[in-house]
Design a protein around this motif. Structure first.
Motif, PDB file in Angstrom:
ATOM      1  N   HIS A  47       0.860  -1.277   0.031  1.00 29.87           N
ATOM      2  CA  HIS A  47       0.098   0.084  -0.004  1.00 29.87           C
ATOM      3  C   HIS A  47       0.866   1.200  -0.036  1.00 29.87           C
ATOM      4  O   HIS A  47       2.010   1.150   0.673  1.00 29.87           O
ATOM      5  CB  HIS A  47      -0.918  -0.064   1.303  1.00 29.87           C
ATOM      6  N   ARG A  48       0.431   2.412  -0.603  1.00 31.92           N
ATOM      7  CA  ARG A  48       1.387   3.624  -0.797  1.00 31.92           C
ATOM      8  C   ARG A  48       0.931   4.178   0.430  1.00 31.92           C
ATOM      9  O   ARG A  48      -0.043   5.001   0.630  1.00 31.92           O
ATOM     10  CB  ARG A  48       0.811   4.266  -1.941  1.00 31.92           C
ATOM     11  N   LYS A  49       1.924   4.353   1.490  1.00 29.50           N
ATOM     12  CA  LYS A  49       1.640   5.040   2.750  1.00 29.50           C
ATOM     13  C   LYS A  49       1.688   6.483   2.776  1.00 29.50           C
ATOM     14  O   LYS A  49       1.152   7.051   3.594  1.00 29.50           O
ATOM     15  CB  LYS A  49       2.542   4.519   3.792  1.00 29.50           C
ATOM     16  N   SER A  50       1.977   7.117   1.674  1.00 28.32           N
ATOM     17  CA  SER A  50       1.768   8.665   1.423  1.00 28.32           C
ATOM     18  C   SER A  50       0.440   9.072   0.908  1.00 28.32           C
ATOM     19  O   SER A  50       0.127  10.119   1.006  1.00 28.32           O
ATOM     20  CB  SER A  50       2.657   9.160   0.584  1.00 28.32           C
ATOM     21  N   PHE A  51      -0.550   8.323   0.516  1.00 28.17           N
ATOM     22  CA  PHE A  51      -1.658   8.573   0.077  1.00 28.17           C
ATOM     23  C   PHE A  51      -3.047   8.812   0.930  1.00 28.17           C
ATOM     24  O   PHE A  51      -2.895   7.740   1.791  1.00 28.17           O
ATOM     25  CB  PHE A  51      -2.045   7.239  -1.005  1.00 28.17           C
ATOM     26  N   SER A  52      -3.871   9.619   0.701  1.00 26.40           N
ATOM     27  CA  SER A  52      -4.864   9.448   1.457  1.00 26.40           C
ATOM     28  C   SER A  52      -5.760   8.494   1.437  1.00 26.40           C
ATOM     29  O   SER A  52      -5.911   7.793   0.248  1.00 26.40           O
ATOM     30  CB  SER A  52      -5.654  10.901   1.272  1.00 26.40           C
ATOM     31  N   GLY A  53      -6.378   7.838   2.234  1.00 23.59           N
ATOM     32  CA  GLY A  53      -7.124   6.534   2.111  1.00 23.59           C
ATOM     33  C   GLY A  53      -6.157   5.485   2.800  1.00 23.59           C
ATOM     34  O   GLY A  53      -6.725   4.388   3.235  1.00 23.59           O
ATOM     35  N   VAL A  54      -4.818   5.597   2.912  1.00 25.15           N
ATOM     36  CA  VAL A  54      -4.054   4.643   3.572  1.00 25.15           C
ATOM     37  C   VAL A  54      -3.399   5.301   4.585  1.00 25.15           C
ATOM     38  O   VAL A  54      -3.210   4.809   5.670  1.00 25.15           O
ATOM     39  CB  VAL A  54      -3.044   4.186   2.318  1.00 25.15           C
ATOM     40  N   LYS A  55      -2.769   6.480   4.776  1.00 26.03           N
ATOM     41  CA  LYS A  55      -1.910   6.943   5.583  1.00 26.03           C
ATOM     42  C   LYS A  55      -2.451   7.197   6.873  1.00 26.03           C
ATOM     43  O   LYS A  55      -2.078   6.865   7.923  1.00 26.03           O
ATOM     44  CB  LYS A  55      -1.150   8.130   5.161  1.00 26.03           C
ATOM     45  N   GLU A  56      -3.836   7.393   6.807  1.00 34.54           N
ATOM     46  CA  GLU A  56      -4.528   7.524   8.061  1.00 34.54           C
ATOM     47  C   GLU A  56      -4.637   5.978   8.902  1.00 34.54           C
ATOM     48  O   GLU A  56      -4.904   6.405   9.965  1.00 34.54           O
ATOM     49  CB  GLU A  56      -5.954   7.797   7.634  1.00 34.54           C
TER      50      GLU A  56
END
Length: 248
Positions: free
Chosen positions: A224-233
């Protein structure tokens, strides 16, 4: 004079039919407008040769790498069959990708999830396209790129032209979009075997409702792309930025 139920029913049906015809005409007019808005490009007019079509896929996903392909047509084979990969069924994309790889010169490149998080998705996409062109093993030509951004630091003697909606308008770009899409989809299907709880085989990492729910339920995984909204949270230790940027 009382109107019979039969007569009223006919009038109602006639009115529905007229409305339907108007909607069909409007839909057809929109298609014509869209076609005229993005006319086909005569890619053979670009020099120096070879002409190279480039496109990327996976930019808007929440998981997985971003992939790109670069295609040099060796002949006119398939030039009339290809279009934007999103407008073709998965089965047909698979067929065309195999034919493109067989009939033409293809280079494939990607940028990893780690590179996406480190560089940002735009720079990672450009890096994937750079690697795709480099994979061709040519040092000169004219690169046609889908979108409005040229590829930075491209080694060699290349001209570059950006074409908005290029995957609809220039067959070499269309071919590149198909190969990139099929290649990335296969990778995401493989990852679904390692991370079955996320359903990558179905949504390929895009932000569908099922994917978002799985991230909330299980937390992000390694791809998962940890810098993306929907993931980083949902990354452990995440602290919300008190002054978010407009893009967020």
């Amino acid at each position: 004079m009382a109107v019979s139920k039969k007569s009223a029913s006919k009038k109602k049906a006639s009115k529905k039919s007229a409305v339907k015809k108007i909607l069909i005409k409007k839909k057809a007019a929109k298609k014509v407008l869209k076609k005229n808005e993005y006319p086909k490009v005569n890619w053979r007019e670009y020099f120096p040769e070879p002409v190279i079509g480039v496109d990327e896929v996976g930019r808007g996903c929440l998981a997985g790498p971003v992939y790109a392909a670069a295609v040099i047509f060796k002949s006119d084979a398939l030039s009339e069959d290809v279009t934007d990969s999103k407008l073709i069924s998965e089965e047909r994309r698979e067929e065309l990708a195999e034919l493109i790889l067989k009939e033409h010169h293809v280079g494939i490149g990607f940028a990893s999830v780690e590179e996406i998080d480190e560089l940002n998705i735009l720079q990672a996409s450009l890096l994937a396209m750079k690697r795709a062109v480099e994979a061709l093993g040519v040092t000169s030509g004219h690169v046609l790129i889908d979108g409005n951004m040229k590829i930075p630091k491209l080694a060699g003697s290349f001209e570059q032209t950006t074409i908005v909606k290029g995957d609809l308008r220039a067959p070499p770009i269309s071919a590149a979009s198909i190969v990139a899409k099929v290649t990335r989809d296969r990778i995401m299907k493989e990852l679904s075997g390692k991370y079955p709880q996320y359903g990558f085989e179905a949504h390929k990492g895009y932000s569908t409702a099922i994917h978002m729910e799985s991230i909330q339920a299980h937390g992000p995984c390694d791809v998962h792309r940890k810098s993306f909204s929907g993931v980083k949270e949902f990354v452990p230790g995440y602290v919300a930025d008190p002054t978010p940027t407009k893009s967020e």
